[in-house]
Design a protein around this motif. Structure first.
Motif, PDB file in Angstrom:
ATOM      1  N   ILE A 204       0.820  -1.204   0.000  1.00  0.00           N
ATOM      2  CA  ILE A 204       0.000   0.000   0.000  1.00  0.00           C
ATOM      3  C   ILE A 204       0.856   1.257   0.000  1.00  0.00           C
ATOM      4  CG2 ILE A 204      -1.817   1.251   1.237  1.00  0.00           C
ATOM      5  CD1 ILE A 204      -2.649  -1.439   0.017  1.00  0.00           C
ATOM      6  N   LEU A 205       1.976   1.206   0.715  1.00  0.00           N
ATOM      7  CA  LEU A 205       2.841   2.384   0.831  1.00  0.00           C
ATOM      8  C   LEU A 205       4.273   1.934   1.039  1.00  0.00           C
ATOM      9  CD1 LEU A 205       3.174   5.520   1.255  1.00  0.00           C
ATOM     10  CD2 LEU A 205       2.887   5.048   3.709  1.00  0.00           C
ATOM     11  N   ARG A 206       5.214   2.658   0.397  1.00  0.00           N
ATOM     12  CA  ARG A 206       6.646   2.432   0.614  1.00  0.00           C
ATOM     13  C   ARG A 206       7.277   3.776   0.957  1.00  0.00           C
ATOM     14  NH1 ARG A 206      10.473  -0.509  -3.787  1.00  0.00           N
ATOM     15  NH2 ARG A 206       8.711  -1.957  -3.622  1.00  0.00           N
ATOM     16  N   THR A 207       8.047   3.808   2.032  1.00  0.00           N
ATOM     17  CA  THR A 207       8.636   5.064   2.488  1.00  0.00           C
ATOM     18  C   THR A 207       9.917   4.785   3.266  1.00  0.00           C
ATOM     19  OG1 THR A 207       8.246   7.035   3.866  1.00  0.00           O
ATOM     20  CG2 THR A 207       7.208   4.997   4.573  1.00  0.00           C
ATOM     21  N   ASN A 208      10.739   5.823   3.429  1.00  0.00           N
ATOM     22  CA  ASN A 208      11.955   5.705   4.235  1.00  0.00           C
ATOM     23  C   ASN A 208      11.721   6.098   5.688  1.00  0.00           C
ATOM     24  OD1 ASN A 208      13.571   4.857   2.065  1.00  0.00           O
ATOM     25  ND2 ASN A 208      13.949   6.967   1.427  1.00  0.00           N
ATOM     26  N   PHE A 209      10.465   6.395   6.028  1.00  0.00           N
ATOM     27  CA  PHE A 209      10.138   6.810   7.386  1.00  0.00           C
ATOM     28  C   PHE A 209       9.277   5.744   8.062  1.00  0.00           C
ATOM     29  CE2 PHE A 209      10.463  10.654   4.724  1.00  0.00           C
ATOM     30  CZ  PHE A 209      11.618  11.194   5.292  1.00  0.00           C
ATOM     31  N   PRO A 210       9.416   5.579   9.371  1.00  0.00           N
ATOM     32  CA  PRO A 210       8.656   4.539  10.076  1.00  0.00           C
ATOM     33  C   PRO A 210       7.148   4.688   9.896  1.00  0.00           C
ATOM     34  CG  PRO A 210      10.402   5.404  11.474  1.00  0.00           C
ATOM     35  CD  PRO A 210      10.353   6.291  10.265  1.00  0.00           C
ATOM     36  N   ILE A 211       6.463   3.551   9.849  1.00  0.00           N
ATOM     37  CA  ILE A 211       5.000   3.490   9.788  1.00  0.00           C
ATOM     38  C   ILE A 211       4.539   2.769  11.050  1.00  0.00           C
ATOM     39  CG2 ILE A 211       2.996   2.696   8.483  1.00  0.00           C
ATOM     40  CD1 ILE A 211       4.857   2.504   6.022  1.00  0.00           C
ATOM     41  N   LEU A 212       3.619   3.386  11.784  1.00  0.00           N
ATOM     42  CA  LEU A 212       3.203   2.835  13.069  1.00  0.00           C
ATOM     43  C   LEU A 212       1.694   2.618  13.116  1.00  0.00           C
ATOM     44  CD1 LEU A 212       5.255   5.280  15.342  1.00  0.00           C
ATOM     45  CD2 LEU A 212       5.960   3.015  14.560  1.00  0.00           C
ATOM     46  N   SER A 213       1.290   1.563  13.791  1.00  0.00           N
ATOM     47  CA  SER A 213      -0.097   1.322  14.218  1.00  0.00           C
ATOM     48  C   SER A 213      -1.142   1.456  13.115  1.00  0.00           C
ATOM     49  CB  SER A 213      -0.454   2.264  15.371  1.00  0.00           C
ATOM     50  OG  SER A 213       0.460   2.127  16.421  1.00  0.00           O
ATOM     51  N   PRO A 214      -1.043   0.697  12.024  1.00  0.00           N
ATOM     52  CA  PRO A 214      -2.111   0.758  11.010  1.00  0.00           C
ATOM     53  C   PRO A 214      -3.435   0.267  11.589  1.00  0.00           C
ATOM     54  CG  PRO A 214      -0.640  -1.097  10.588  1.00  0.00           C
ATOM     55  CD  PRO A 214      -0.006  -0.292  11.679  1.00  0.00           C
ATOM     56  N   ALA A 215      -4.524   0.951  11.234  1.00  0.00           N
ATOM     57  CA  ALA A 215      -5.857   0.593  11.735  1.00  0.00           C
ATOM     58  C   ALA A 215      -6.864   0.750  10.605  1.00  0.00           C
ATOM     59  CB  ALA A 215      -6.240   1.479  12.916  1.00  0.00           C
ATOM     60  N   TRP A 216      -7.777  -0.216  10.489  1.00  0.00           N
ATOM     61  CA  TRP A 216      -8.765  -0.216   9.416  1.00  0.00           C
ATOM     62  C   TRP A 216      -9.881   0.785   9.693  1.00  0.00           C
ATOM     63  CZ3 TRP A 216      -8.022  -2.730   4.960  1.00  0.00           C
ATOM     64  CH2 TRP A 216      -7.118  -3.802   4.936  1.00  0.00           C
ATOM     65  N   SER A 217     -10.418   1.373   8.626  1.00  0.00           N
ATOM     66  CA  SER A 217     -11.655   2.138   8.733  1.00  0.00           C
ATOM     67  C   SER A 217     -12.811   1.147   8.847  1.00  0.00           C
ATOM     68  CB  SER A 217     -11.850   3.014   7.493  1.00  0.00           C
ATOM     69  OG  SER A 217     -12.109   2.201   6.354  1.00  0.00           O
ATOM     70  N   PRO A 218     -13.972   1.577   9.358  1.00  0.00           N
ATOM     71  CA  PRO A 218     -15.115   0.655   9.466  1.00  0.00           C
ATOM     72  C   PRO A 218     -15.523   0.036   8.133  1.00  0.00           C
ATOM     73  CG  PRO A 218     -15.505   2.609  10.791  1.00  0.00           C
ATOM     74  CD  PRO A 218     -14.255   2.875   9.999  1.00  0.00           C
ATOM     75  N   SER A 219     -15.328   0.764   7.028  1.00  0.00           N
ATOM     76  CA  SER A 219     -15.720   0.243   5.714  1.00  0.00           C
ATOM     77  C   SER A 219     -14.739  -0.793   5.185  1.00  0.00           C
ATOM     78  CB  SER A 219     -15.819   1.394   4.707  1.00  0.00           C
ATOM     79  OG  SER A 219     -14.528   1.942   4.457  1.00  0.00           O
ATOM     80  N   GLY A 220     -13.519  -0.823   5.732  1.00  0.00           N
ATOM     81  CA  GLY A 220     -12.498  -1.734   5.236  1.00  0.00           C
ATOM     82  C   GLY A 220     -11.828  -1.268   3.964  1.00  0.00           C
ATOM     83  N   ASN A 221     -12.120  -0.042   3.525  1.00  0.00           N
ATOM     84  CA  ASN A 221     -11.545   0.483   2.285  1.00  0.00           C
ATOM     85  C   ASN A 221     -10.373   1.424   2.518  1.00  0.00           C
ATOM     86  OD1 ASN A 221     -13.484  -0.842   0.662  1.00  0.00           O
ATOM     87  ND2 ASN A 221     -14.955   0.810   1.019  1.00  0.00           N
ATOM     88  N   GLN A 222     -10.135   1.809   3.775  1.00  0.00           N
ATOM     89  CA  GLN A 222      -9.080   2.765   4.082  1.00  0.00           C
ATOM     90  C   GLN A 222      -8.307   2.316   5.315  1.00  0.00           C
ATOM     91  OE1 GLN A 222     -11.967   6.054   4.286  1.00  0.00           O
ATOM     92  NE2 GLN A 222     -10.731   7.128   2.754  1.00  0.00           N
TER      93      GLN A 222
END
Length: 251
Positions: A204-222
């Motif tokens: 979904i995303l590639r970056t040189n900076f840390p990514i923390l705590s991904p959480a789903w939206s209620p719709s599951g689309n975001q």
């Protein structure tokens, strides 16, 4: 299902970010020790019969292997080996319950895949209580070959709920972050989405900076997650669309 209004989401995520930042600033972390003193109860003995096929060309993805892996991974079932099966029914009227009591199965799952067209298949599934000689569940799908894994996960969900009383979660997706070292001191972080068993992984995303705590939206689309826009910026909360890849800053 609609997403909550951005203002409400900001309020919730602001509190979460404050907690996250306070935890990051701690100099010491508590050590959690888990002592296992005994094993759990054995799982429910279940026989999942390879699905009977009718047609000219089988789909690339079989069903039984996915179902068996789902149930085994849950820790709630004991999958009986196919080599012990005394018969291999595909229809309910072919089931001889005595065959399954002899190998100590408590539940029996049978089904059939019928080719209905070019890359089109009808799938039927039945679940039985062996000792009560009673059907517990029965469903039918009409799908393309590429949807077989999804159907298998749904069958696993039906089995899990029928046998435990708790809804299954096999037909869901997970979000996770990977990190790898590249040249020099650079690190590459990737936000990934996959089926619950790790298949069909999508970046979904590639970056040189840390990514923390991904959480789903209620719709599951975001997905909402914490990351950084630059080396000098503070942590920010982003909302990203899974399909389009577009993202917006929430906080």
């Amino acid at each position: 299902m609609k997403l909550r209004a951005p203002e409400k989401m900001k309020t919730v995520l602001t509190g979460f970010l404050a907690l996250l930042m306070s935890l990051v600033g701690l100099n010491a972390m508590a050590v959690l020790t888990i002592e296992i003193t005994e094993g759990g109860d054995s799982g429910i003995p279940i026989a999942v019969v390879p699905f009977e096929f009718e047609g000219g060309q089988k789909p690339e993805q079989g069903l039984r292997s996915v179902i068996a892996a789902d149930l085994h991974r849950s820790g709630r079932f004991e999958l009986l080996p196919t080599g012990d099966f005394l018969s291999r029914p595909g229809h309910p009227d072919q089931v001889r319950f005595k065959d399954w009591r002899l190998i100590k199965a408590e539940a029996l799952a049978v089904g059939q895949i019928s080719q209905s067209g070019d890359d089109r298949y009808d799938v039927t599934f039945h679940l039985f209580d062996v000792f009560k000689e009673k059907q517990l569940a029965g469903y039918r799908w009409s799908v393309q070959g590429s949807q077989m894994r999804e159907v298998a996960h749904q069958i696993s969900d039906h089995i899990y709920q029928a046998m435990t009383g708790v809804p299954g979660a096999f037909d869901t997706r997970i979000a996770y972050v990977t990190m790898e070292n590249s040249s020099g001191n650079e690190r590459t972080y990737r936000l990934m989405v996959a089926d619950s068993d790790g298949h069909s992984a999508q970046e979904i995303l590639r970056t040189n900076f840390p990514i923390l705590s991904p959480a789903w939206s209620p719709s599951g689309n975001q997905l909402a997650y914490v990351s950084f826009a630059s080396r000098t910026s503070g942590a920010m909360i982003w909302l990203q669309d899974i399909q389009t890849g577009t993202r917006s800053k929430l906080l």
